[in-house]
Design a protein around this motif. Structure first.
Motif, PDB file in Angstrom:
ATOM      1  N   LYS A 410     -20.898 -17.285 -29.031  1.00  0.00           N
ATOM      2  CA  LYS A 410     -20.470 -17.681 -27.687  1.00  0.00           C
ATOM      3  C   LYS A 410     -21.601 -18.182 -26.797  1.00  0.00           C
ATOM      4  O   LYS A 410     -21.370 -18.981 -25.885  1.00  0.00           O
ATOM      5  CB  LYS A 410     -19.770 -16.503 -27.006  1.00  0.00           C
ATOM      6  N   GLN A 411     -22.822 -17.708 -27.040  1.00  0.00           N
ATOM      7  CA  GLN A 411     -23.950 -18.063 -26.182  1.00  0.00           C
ATOM      8  C   GLN A 411     -25.008 -18.878 -26.904  1.00  0.00           C
ATOM      9  O   GLN A 411     -26.071 -19.135 -26.347  1.00  0.00           O
ATOM     10  CB  GLN A 411     -24.585 -16.779 -25.613  1.00  0.00           C
ATOM     11  N   ASP A 412     -24.738 -19.244 -28.149  1.00  0.00           N
ATOM     12  CA  ASP A 412     -25.656 -20.059 -28.949  1.00  0.00           C
ATOM     13  C   ASP A 412     -27.000 -19.378 -29.168  1.00  0.00           C
ATOM     14  O   ASP A 412     -28.047 -20.035 -29.271  1.00  0.00           O
ATOM     15  CB  ASP A 412     -25.846 -21.443 -28.301  1.00  0.00           C
ATOM     16  N   LEU A 413     -26.993 -18.051 -29.238  1.00  0.00           N
ATOM     17  CA  LEU A 413     -28.221 -17.318 -29.551  1.00  0.00           C
ATOM     18  C   LEU A 413     -28.682 -17.685 -30.954  1.00  0.00           C
ATOM     19  O   LEU A 413     -27.873 -17.818 -31.875  1.00  0.00           O
ATOM     20  CB  LEU A 413     -27.965 -15.808 -29.472  1.00  0.00           C
ATOM     21  N   ALA A 414     -29.974 -17.859 -31.131  1.00  0.00           N
ATOM     22  CA  ALA A 414     -30.513 -18.200 -32.444  1.00  0.00           C
ATOM     23  C   ALA A 414     -30.242 -17.054 -33.423  1.00  0.00           C
ATOM     24  O   ALA A 414     -30.513 -15.885 -33.107  1.00  0.00           O
ATOM     25  CB  ALA A 414     -32.003 -18.459 -32.355  1.00  0.00           C
ATOM     26  N   PRO A 415     -29.709 -17.343 -34.601  1.00  0.00           N
ATOM     27  CA  PRO A 415     -29.446 -16.280 -35.579  1.00  0.00           C
ATOM     28  C   PRO A 415     -30.672 -15.420 -35.872  1.00  0.00           C
ATOM     29  O   PRO A 415     -30.546 -14.203 -36.037  1.00  0.00           O
ATOM     30  CB  PRO A 415     -28.987 -17.065 -36.812  1.00  0.00           C
ATOM     31  N   LYS A 416     -31.833 -16.034 -35.934  1.00  0.00           N
ATOM     32  CA  LYS A 416     -33.055 -15.263 -36.207  1.00  0.00           C
ATOM     33  C   LYS A 416     -33.273 -14.207 -35.138  1.00  0.00           C
ATOM     34  O   LYS A 416     -33.631 -13.059 -35.449  1.00  0.00           O
ATOM     35  CB  LYS A 416     -34.253 -16.210 -36.283  1.00  0.00           C
ATOM     36  N   ASP A 417     -33.055 -14.567 -33.876  1.00  0.00           N
ATOM     37  CA  ASP A 417     -33.253 -13.609 -32.776  1.00  0.00           C
ATOM     38  C   ASP A 417     -32.190 -12.515 -32.822  1.00  0.00           C
ATOM     39  O   ASP A 417     -32.483 -11.338 -32.545  1.00  0.00           O
ATOM     40  CB  ASP A 417     -33.202 -14.329 -31.435  1.00  0.00           C
ATOM     41  N   ALA A 418     -30.956 -12.896 -33.155  1.00  0.00           N
ATOM     42  CA  ALA A 418     -29.878 -11.906 -33.240  1.00  0.00           C
ATOM     43  C   ALA A 418     -30.162 -10.874 -34.322  1.00  0.00           C
ATOM     44  O   ALA A 418     -29.947  -9.668 -34.132  1.00  0.00           O
ATOM     45  CB  ALA A 418     -28.553 -12.607 -33.520  1.00  0.00           C
ATOM     46  N   LEU A 419     -30.659 -11.334 -35.455  1.00  0.00           N
ATOM     47  CA  LEU A 419     -30.955 -10.423 -36.555  1.00  0.00           C
ATOM     48  C   LEU A 419     -32.154  -9.535 -36.234  1.00  0.00           C
ATOM     49  O   LEU A 419     -32.186  -8.360 -36.626  1.00  0.00           O
ATOM     50  CB  LEU A 419     -31.195 -11.213 -37.834  1.00  0.00           C
ATOM     51  N   ALA A 420     -33.116 -10.075 -35.508  1.00  0.00           N
ATOM     52  CA  ALA A 420     -34.279  -9.273 -35.106  1.00  0.00           C
ATOM     53  C   ALA A 420     -33.850  -8.145 -34.174  1.00  0.00           C
ATOM     54  O   ALA A 420     -34.302  -6.995 -34.302  1.00  0.00           O
ATOM     55  CB  ALA A 420     -35.323 -10.157 -34.429  1.00  0.00           C
ATOM     56  N   THR A 421     -32.974  -8.463 -33.228  1.00  0.00           N
ATOM     57  CA  THR A 421     -32.480  -7.436 -32.310  1.00  0.00           C
ATOM     58  C   THR A 421     -31.664  -6.393 -33.055  1.00  0.00           C
ATOM     59  O   THR A 421     -31.812  -5.183 -32.835  1.00  0.00           O
ATOM     60  CB  THR A 421     -31.621  -8.074 -31.205  1.00  0.00           C
ATOM     61  N   THR A 422     -30.798  -6.840 -33.964  1.00  0.00           N
ATOM     62  CA  THR A 422     -29.990  -5.905 -34.745  1.00  0.00           C
ATOM     63  C   THR A 422     -30.873  -5.003 -35.590  1.00  0.00           C
ATOM     64  O   THR A 422     -30.635  -3.788 -35.684  1.00  0.00           O
ATOM     65  CB  THR A 422     -29.006  -6.659 -35.656  1.00  0.00           C
ATOM     66  N   GLN A 423     -31.899  -5.577 -36.198  1.00  0.00           N
ATOM     67  CA  GLN A 423     -32.827  -4.788 -37.013  1.00  0.00           C
ATOM     68  C   GLN A 423     -33.498  -3.709 -36.171  1.00  0.00           C
ATOM     69  O   GLN A 423     -33.571  -2.546 -36.568  1.00  0.00           O
ATOM     70  CB  GLN A 423     -33.882  -5.704 -37.630  1.00  0.00           C
ATOM     71  N   SER A 424     -33.960  -4.084 -34.994  1.00  0.00           N
ATOM     72  CA  SER A 424     -34.636  -3.131 -34.119  1.00  0.00           C
ATOM     73  C   SER A 424     -33.694  -2.015 -33.677  1.00  0.00           C
ATOM     74  O   SER A 424     -34.054  -0.831 -33.699  1.00  0.00           O
ATOM     75  CB  SER A 424     -35.188  -3.862 -32.895  1.00  0.00           C
ATOM     76  N   ALA A 426     -30.930  -1.064 -35.155  1.00  0.00           N
ATOM     77  CA  ALA A 426     -30.534  -0.272 -36.321  1.00  0.00           C
ATOM     78  C   ALA A 426     -31.621   0.735 -36.684  1.00  0.00           C
ATOM     79  O   ALA A 426     -31.332   1.890 -37.002  1.00  0.00           O
ATOM     80  CB  ALA A 426     -30.242  -1.186 -37.501  1.00  0.00           C
ATOM     81  N   GLN A 427     -32.867   0.304 -36.628  1.00  0.00           N
ATOM     82  CA  GLN A 427     -33.956   1.221 -36.920  1.00  0.00           C
ATOM     83  C   GLN A 427     -33.998   2.364 -35.915  1.00  0.00           C
ATOM     84  O   GLN A 427     -34.330   3.508 -36.263  1.00  0.00           O
ATOM     85  CB  GLN A 427     -35.285   0.465 -36.927  1.00  0.00           C
ATOM     86  N   GLY A 428     -33.654   2.057 -34.664  1.00  0.00           N
ATOM     87  CA  GLY A 428     -33.603   3.108 -33.643  1.00  0.00           C
ATOM     88  C   GLY A 428     -32.505   4.126 -33.906  1.00  0.00           C
ATOM     89  O   GLY A 428     -32.673   5.311 -33.636  1.00  0.00           O
ATOM     90  N   ILE A 429     -31.396   3.656 -34.462  1.00  0.00           N
ATOM     91  CA  ILE A 429     -30.288   4.552 -34.797  1.00  0.00           C
ATOM     92  C   ILE A 429     -30.602   5.359 -36.053  1.00  0.00           C
ATOM     93  O   ILE A 429     -30.330   6.550 -36.152  1.00  0.00           O
ATOM     94  CB  ILE A 429     -28.997   3.737 -34.993  1.00  0.00           C
ATOM     95  N   GLY A 430     -31.201   4.681 -37.050  1.00  0.00           N
ATOM     96  CA  GLY A 430     -31.523   5.326 -38.323  1.00  0.00           C
ATOM     97  C   GLY A 430     -30.347   5.289 -39.272  1.00  0.00           C
ATOM     98  O   GLY A 430     -29.220   4.912 -38.916  1.00  0.00           O
ATOM     99  N   THR A 431     -30.585   5.666 -40.509  1.00  0.00           N
ATOM    100  CA  THR A 431     -29.545   5.647 -41.534  1.00  0.00           C
ATOM    101  C   THR A 431     -28.798   6.959 -41.650  1.00  0.00           C
ATOM    102  O   THR A 431     -27.780   7.046 -42.334  1.00  0.00           O
ATOM    103  CB  THR A 431     -30.146   5.307 -42.917  1.00  0.00           C
ATOM    104  N   GLY A 432     -29.303   7.989 -40.994  1.00  0.00           N
ATOM    105  CA  GLY A 432     -28.654   9.300 -41.094  1.00  0.00           C
ATOM    106  C   GLY A 432     -29.012  10.052 -42.362  1.00  0.00           C
ATOM    107  O   GLY A 432     -28.469  11.108 -42.632  1.00  0.00           O
ATOM    108  N   GLY A 433     -29.939   9.471 -43.145  1.00  0.00           N
ATOM    109  CA  GLY A 433     -30.314  10.108 -44.398  1.00  0.00           C
ATOM    110  C   GLY A 433     -31.466  11.079 -44.243  1.00  0.00           C
ATOM    111  O   GLY A 433     -32.027  11.245 -43.183  1.00  0.00           O
TER     112      GLY A 433
END
Length: 433
Positions: A410-424, A426-433
């Motif tokens: 919807k906002q034309d965010l660069a996929p690379k930036d979206a994945l970087a934010t998601t990675q960060s 996700a790491q903050g949440i952790g895997t629960g393992g």
């Protein structure tokens, strides 16, 4: 045997888990710490021979919960000394009801379990490992993966679903498309061509982010050789060139004006039947929906085909599992009920009742399933359909991924930036393992 259903509203939906703090609190309530959540012992106790006896409580969601008492009449005939209470639970409140019951020690004996909850519930020491009573070789590979946590199988897959591309065959023929595409480029060009049909407004209905959009994007990552969690489940891997290419491909449908970035809710079936949006990606339940709306003869106007390839064809594997909860007072009876529900002939009967696709591959040989060529396409896709990562925090991570997909579409965010934010995140949440 007395089977007593209660009533509920029917609903199919995804919803978030407890969150990291909520999971920690629940572990504490169960008498376990964050450091001590490895789940049940891998050694499953044997199940006694002979008919099942005693009482059993069973929880199941939505339409399955309403229909299950009818299916269990066969189990009643085989085991006349069992009393079963079936409780249907709405999907939108089920997760919280389960986690509350686990914390309170009041979980049912047997229950339908959402495929994305398995690792979380195993981490809470809530599910029993599957005993030798049940063979697992005949399940679709992705379905078996959905009940496997740290190389231990918990419960069994009950029914499966996967996603295909639905398309209007009659409109495709009008614009010169005679064969379904097999690769990403072909799907894009077909959507563009169908958009130019007599009634076309958009080429293909795709979800522009929001709840559950990852279920379409993640299979594109898999198709391109990517993934979002390492093979051992210990690290997130959102930031890869394969995932970036997959997300950019998805984004192109919106930047090129082929998919609606602001679709009206609940109009997929109507737009498909009218021809306004002659393609979409969804599961088997949409067959009845579009055929009922389209009326007599509409089944001949549309077709389905497997997800197109980049490196391979890949799709999302959903459905539900069924398991036995730790602490059951009738363990033998519970597992015998699971075994009954896992028989090929019973899965075929279940299919005829509620159209849930069998998780056992042998059940697909029955004419009730194989006679419809559209179901055969689902069977083909199930060979390369995969469950989401079996990590305890996946629901929370997926919600963050959904939010970034929305920014991309919807906002034309660069996929690379979206994945970087998601990675960060996700790491903050952790895997629960």
């Amino acid at each position: 045997m007395t089977i007593t259903p209660t009533t509920s509203r029917l609903s199919r939906r995804h919803f978030a888990g407890l969150g990291a703090a909520g999971t920690a609190a629940l572990l504490a309530a169960c008498g376990r710490s964050e450091e001590d959540k490895s789940g049940s012992s891998a050694a499953a106790e044997p199940v006694a021979e002979g008919p099942a006896t005693g009482s059993l409580t069973v929880w199941a969601m939505g339409a399955e919960g309403e229909a299950l008492p009818e299916l269990l009449k066969g189990f009643e005939e085989e085991n006349p000394d069992v009393s079963i209470k079936v409780t249907p639970i709405p999907w939108d409140s089920a997760h919280d009801k389960f986690t509350s019951a686990i914390a309170a020690g009041t979980a049912p004996d047997v229950a339908q379990v959402g495929s994305t909850w398995m690792a979380e519930f195993v981490g809470l020491n809530a599910l029993e490992p599957t005993p030798d009573l049940l063979e697992t070789d005949d399940y679709f590979p992705g379905a078996l993966d959905s009940v496997t946590v740290d190389d231990v199988v918990y419960g069994v897959p009950w029914y499966v679903e996967t996603r295909l591309v639905f398309y209007r065959k009659d409109i495709a023929e009008q614009v010169g498309v005679t064969e379904p595409p097999t690769d990403w480029e072909g799907l894009f060009e077909m959507a563009r061509a169908l958009q130019g049909g007599p009634d076309g407004t958009w080429g293909i209905a795709l979800q522009p982010g929001g709840d559950g959009s990852w279920q379409t994007v993640l299979p594109l990552c898999w198709s391109n050789g990517g993934d979002v969690v390492s093979e051992d489940g210990g690290e997130f891997t959102f930031e890869t060139s394969q995932n970036e290419e997959a997300l950019a491909y998805y984004q192109s449908y919106f930047t090129e004006g082929i998919s609606d970035p602001s679709p009206a809710e609940g109009t997929t079936e109507q737009d498909f039947v009218s021809g306004a949006v002659p393609m979409f990606i969804s599961g088997p339940w949409m067959m009845a929906a579009v055929e009922d709306l389209g009326g007599e003869g509409f089944a001949d106007k549309y077709g389905v085909f497997v997800m197109p390839e980049k490196e391979s064809s890949a799709s999302f594997l959903g459905g539900a599992n069924i398991g036995v909860f730790q602490g059951t007072k009738n363990r033998d009876g519970a597992w015998k009920l699971v075994e009954y529900l896992s028989r090929p002939e019973v899965q075929v009967e279940w299919f005829t009742q509620v159209t849930d696709l069998p998780a056992l591959q042998s059940a697909w040989e029955d004419e009730a399933v194989s006679a419809n060529e559209k179901f055969e396409a689902f069977r083909t896709q199930l060979q390369s359909a995969f469950a989401p990562p079996t990590i305890a925090t996946w629901e929370q991570v997926a919600a963050r991924f959904d939010a970034q997909i929305e920014q991309v579409c919807k906002q034309d965010l660069a996929p690379k930036d979206a994945l970087a934010t998601t990675q960060s995140e996700a790491q903050g949440i952790g895997t629960g393992g």
